[in-house]
Design a protein around this motif. Structure first.
Motif, PDB file in Angstrom:
ATOM      1  N   UNK A 123      -8.598   0.287 -10.243  1.00  0.00           N
ATOM      2  CA  UNK A 123      -9.581   0.776  -9.264  1.00  0.00           C
ATOM      3  C   UNK A 123      -9.565  -0.059  -7.976  1.00  0.00           C
ATOM      4  N   UNK A 124      -9.414  -1.379  -8.126  1.00  0.00           N
ATOM      5  CA  UNK A 124      -9.423  -2.242  -6.940  1.00  0.00           C
ATOM      6  C   UNK A 124      -8.180  -1.993  -6.083  1.00  0.00           C
ATOM      7  N   UNK A 125      -7.020  -1.948  -6.747  1.00  0.00           N
ATOM      8  CA  UNK A 125      -5.785  -1.749  -5.976  1.00  0.00           C
ATOM      9  C   UNK A 125      -5.753  -0.367  -5.311  1.00  0.00           C
ATOM     10  N   UNK A 126      -6.199   0.650  -6.045  1.00  0.00           N
ATOM     11  CA  UNK A 126      -6.172   1.999  -5.449  1.00  0.00           C
ATOM     12  C   UNK A 126      -7.156   2.048  -4.271  1.00  0.00           C
ATOM     13  N   UNK A 127      -8.283   1.360  -4.422  1.00  0.00           N
ATOM     14  CA  UNK A 127      -9.249   1.343  -3.319  1.00  0.00           C
ATOM     15  C   UNK A 127      -8.606   0.771  -2.054  1.00  0.00           C
ATOM     16  N   UNK A 128      -7.660  -0.164  -2.246  1.00  0.00           N
ATOM     17  CA  UNK A 128      -7.021  -0.748  -1.062  1.00  0.00           C
ATOM     18  C   UNK A 128      -6.166   0.288  -0.322  1.00  0.00           C
ATOM     19  N   UNK A 129      -5.666   1.305  -1.044  1.00  0.00           N
ATOM     20  CA  UNK A 129      -4.907   2.368  -0.358  1.00  0.00           C
ATOM     21  C   UNK A 129      -5.862   3.092   0.587  1.00  0.00           C
ATOM     22  N   UNK A 130      -7.033   3.387   0.060  1.00  0.00           N
ATOM     23  CA  UNK A 130      -8.037   4.104   0.848  1.00  0.00           C
ATOM     24  C   UNK A 130      -8.467   3.295   2.063  1.00  0.00           C
ATOM     25  N   UNK A 131      -8.784   2.011   1.801  1.00  0.00           N
ATOM     26  CA  UNK A 131      -9.262   1.152   2.883  1.00  0.00           C
ATOM     27  C   UNK A 131      -8.186   1.033   3.961  1.00  0.00           C
ATOM     28  N   UNK A 132      -6.947   0.804   3.493  1.00  0.00           N
ATOM     29  CA  UNK A 132      -5.845   0.647   4.452  1.00  0.00           C
ATOM     30  C   UNK A 132      -5.715   1.896   5.322  1.00  0.00           C
ATOM     31  N   UNK A 133      -5.950   3.055   4.730  1.00  0.00           N
ATOM     32  CA  UNK A 133      -5.811   4.292   5.498  1.00  0.00           C
ATOM     33  C   UNK A 133      -6.834   4.358   6.630  1.00  0.00           C
TER      34      UNK A 133
ATOM     35  N   UNK B   4      -8.553   1.763   7.895  1.00  0.00           N
ATOM     36  CA  UNK B   4      -8.508   0.612   8.812  1.00  0.00           C
ATOM     37  C   UNK B   4      -7.372   0.753   9.819  1.00  0.00           C
ATOM     38  N   UNK B   5      -6.312   1.460   9.396  1.00  0.00           N
ATOM     39  CA  UNK B   5      -5.116   1.586  10.211  1.00  0.00           C
ATOM     40  C   UNK B   5      -5.383   2.072  11.638  1.00  0.00           C
TER      41      UNK B   5
ATOM     42  N   UNK C 268       0.839  -1.199   0.000  1.00  0.00           N
ATOM     43  CA  UNK C 268       0.000   0.000   0.000  1.00  0.00           C
ATOM     44  C   UNK C 268       0.877   1.254   0.000  1.00  0.00           C
ATOM     45  N   UNK C 269       1.920   1.252   0.814  1.00  0.00           N
ATOM     46  CA  UNK C 269       2.847   2.394   0.842  1.00  0.00           C
ATOM     47  C   UNK C 269       3.484   2.628  -0.510  1.00  0.00           C
TER      48      UNK C 269
END
Ligand code: PFF
Length: 455
Positions: free
Chosen positions: A442-452, A454-455, A223-224
Motif C-alpha cells: 500500500x505504501x509503495x503503490x501510494x508513491x505512484x499516485x503521489x508521484x503522479x 507532484x510531477x 515509480x515508473x
C-alpha cells in the motif's frame, strides 16, 4: 451469486491469464520505458518490482476472486457481506472499462497493420516509382492512425471479434482461444528473437537496451517500474479477480501467480531484445523510438528495409494483434461477468451491453487522434485523458484498496486458506506475502499516485 463458469484445465487457465497479462503493455510500453530509464538498470528495478510487489498483489487478487467466487464487485460482497468494500471492485471495473475503450482502438491498429501488410499496401510507396524518404514514410504511417475512417473500421472489427469470442463463454470462448493463440505467440516470439539477433548490428541494439546506466536510477525510475509492473500484470482492474473466480478449487494460487508473472516478464524482456537490435541495425534512433511511433512507424520502416520484410511484417502485426485480442477479452470479461452476476443478464445480453457502447466510445477515442484532436479536456485528448485517469489514478487506488482489504479487512484465515487450499498444500511464503500486502505494497503503490500528482 456463485459462478458456475470454470476453466477446464490447468494449462487453459494459465494460457488465459497469461493472455490477459501479455499485451500492448509488454510490446510498446516496456521497451520504451526501459530504454529511457537506464536500460538494464531499469530492468533490474522492474524485475525487483515484479517479485516484491507484483507477485504478492497478484496472489491477493487471485485469493479474492477464487474465494469470493464472483465478479470484481460480487467477490467482495460474498466475503464481507454488508460492507462497502465492494466499491474497490467497482473502481476496478470502471477503470477497466475506460481502458478498454482506448485499448480497443490500438487493438484496431494492430489488425489494420496486419491487413495492410497482407495486401502490401503498408509498403506501397506514395511517390510514383521511387522509394519514400523518412518524412514521407512517417506521414504515410500516420494516415493509418490519424485518418478518420480506416482505423474506425478495424476498431469495429476488433469489437466484433471480441463479441464472437466472449459469446462462447469462459471455457469454449476464452480458454479455447487462449490455448491456440498463446503457444503460437511464444513460437513467433522465439522466431523474431532469432531474426533480430542475427541482424548485422544486433549488438549495438542490445547494448542500447541492456546497457545499465545506474546514474539514471532515481525515484522516478522506481515509480515508473512499479507502474509498469501493475499495468503489465493486469493488476488493479478486477481482471485477475474475475479470471480467478473461474479457477477450480485445487489450483495452487501462489504457483500460478509466479508462472504468470514470469511468462509476462519473459515476453517483455524478449520484446526489448527483438525491437532494439532491429531498429538500430537500420540506423533508426532518437525520436523514432518514442511511444506509439516505435511500433507503428519505426518498425514498419525496419520491415520495409529487411529482406522478406512483408512476411515479417505480417507475422509481427499478427503477433501484436493476438497479444491485444487476448488482453481486450480479459478486460471486457470484467464488465460482462459483473453484468451477468448483478443484473442476472444472459451471456448474450451482457456481451451486447458491454461491447455495444464501445462502438461510440472507442470511435470518439479514435477520432480524438484525428479530426477531434483539437478538442482537449484538461489539456488532453480523450484518448490520453482515459489513459491518464485510468492507469495513473484509478488503477493505483483500486490496488491499494485490494491490499488493505486482503491484509486487514477480510476474515483472518481467508487469505491463508486460499493460498494453502484450505491447508491441503503448504504455503511457506504466506507470512512474507501477508507482510507485503499489509505494509509494503500500500505504501509503495501510494508513491505512484503521489508521484503522479507532484510531477
Ligand atoms: N496487461 C495487459 C497489457 O500489458 O497490455 C493488459 C492491460 C492491463 C492493458 C492494464 C491495460 C492496462 F491498463
Amino acid at each position: 451469486m456463485s459462478n458456475k463458469n470454470q476453466f477446464g484445465t490447468k494449462i487453459g487457465l494459465i494460457a488465459a491469464t497469461v493472455g490477459s497479462a501479455v499485451g500492448l503493455g509488454n510490446v510498446w510500453r516496456f521497451p520504451i520505458l526501459a530504454q529511457s530509464n537506464g536500460g538494464a538498470a531499469f530492468l533490474l528495478v522492474y524485475v525487483a518490482c515484479v517479485f516484491i510487489l507484483g507477485i504478492p498483489v497478484m496472489m491477493a487478487e487471485f485469493s479474492l476472486g477464487r474465494g469470493g467466487g464472483s465478479d470484481a464487485v460480487g467477490s467482495f460482497q460474498n466475503i464481507t457481506p454488508g460492507k462497502k468494500w465492494w466499491m474497490a471492485g467497482a473502481i476496478g471495473i470502471l477503470a477497466s472499462y475506460i481502458i478498454l475503450s482506448y485499448y480497443m482502438v490500438v487493438a484496431g491498429w494492430t489488425l489494420e497493420y496486419t491487413w495492410q501488410s497482407i495486401t502490401g499496401d503498408l509498403y506501397t510507396p506514395i511517390t510514383e516509382g521511387g522509394a519514400m524518404n523518412n518524412a514521407q514514410f512517417t506521414s504515410k504511417m500516420n494516415e493509418y492512425i490519424v485518418n478518420d475512417y480506416n482505423p474506425l473500421i478495424f476498431t469495429f472489427l476488433m469489437i466484433i471479434a471480441n463479441f464472437a469470442i466472449l459469446l462462447g463463454g469462459v471455457k469454449r470462448g476464452i480458454e479455447r482461444l487462449s490455448n491456440i493463440l498463446m503457444p503460437m505467440l511464444f513460437v513467433l516470439l522465439i522466431i523474431f528473437a532469432g531474426v533480430s539477433l542475427s541482424l548485422p548490428k544486433a549488438e549495438d541494439g542490445l547494448s542500447f537496451f541492456l546497457n545499465p546506466d545506474f546514474s539514471k536510477v532515481d525515484a522516478t525510475v522506481v515509480v515508473n517500474a512499479m507502474g509498469q509492473a501493475f499495468f503489465s500484470l493486469s493488476l488493479g482492474m478486477g481482471i485477475l479477480i474475475t479470471y480467478s473466480s473461474y479457477y477450480p478449487k485445487n489450483t495452487i494460487l501462489s504457483r500460478t501467480a509466479v508462472t504468470v508473472s514470469m511468462l509476462d516478464m519473459t515476453v517483455a524482456i524478449m520484446m526489448g531484445i527483438i525491437i532494439f537490435p532491429a531498429v538500430t541495425s537500420f540506423g533508426l534512433t532518437g525520436e523514432s523510438l518514442e511511444g506509439a511511433s516505435l511500433v507503428f512507424i519505426t518498425l514498419p520502416e525496419v520491415f520495409a528495409q529487411m529482406a522478406g520484410g512483408q512476411i515479417w511484417s505480417i507475422l509481427f502485426f499478427f503477433f501484436l494483434m493476438v497479444a491485444a485480442l487476448t488482453s481486450t477479452i480479459s478486460i471486457a470479461e470484467v464488465s460482462i461477468a459483473f453484468m451477468q452476476d448483478h443484473f442476472k443478464m444472459s451471456r448474450v445480453k451482457a456481451c451486447v451491453t458491454v461491447l455495444a457502447p464501445l462502438f461510440i466510445l472507442s470511435s470518439l477515442c479514435s477520432l480524438s487522434q484525428g479530426s477531434l484532436g483539437s478538442m482537449k479536456i484538461f489539456g488532453f485528448t480523450l484518448f490520453d485523458l482515459f489513459d491518464q485517469v485510468a492507469t495513473n489514478i484509478m488503477l493505483p487506488i483500486a490496488s491499494i484498496l485490494v491490499c488493505i482489504y486482503m491484509g486487514w479487512i477480510a476474515p483472518k484465515t481467508f487469505f491463508k486458506n486460499q493460498l494453502s487450499n484450505n491447508g491441503t498444500v503448504r504455503s511457506r511464503v504466506f507470512h512474507i506475502v501477508l507482510f507485503i500486502v499489509r505494509f509494503i505494497a500500500p505504501v509503495l503503490i501510494a508513491s505512484i499516485l503521489i508521484a503522479y500528482f507532484v510531477k
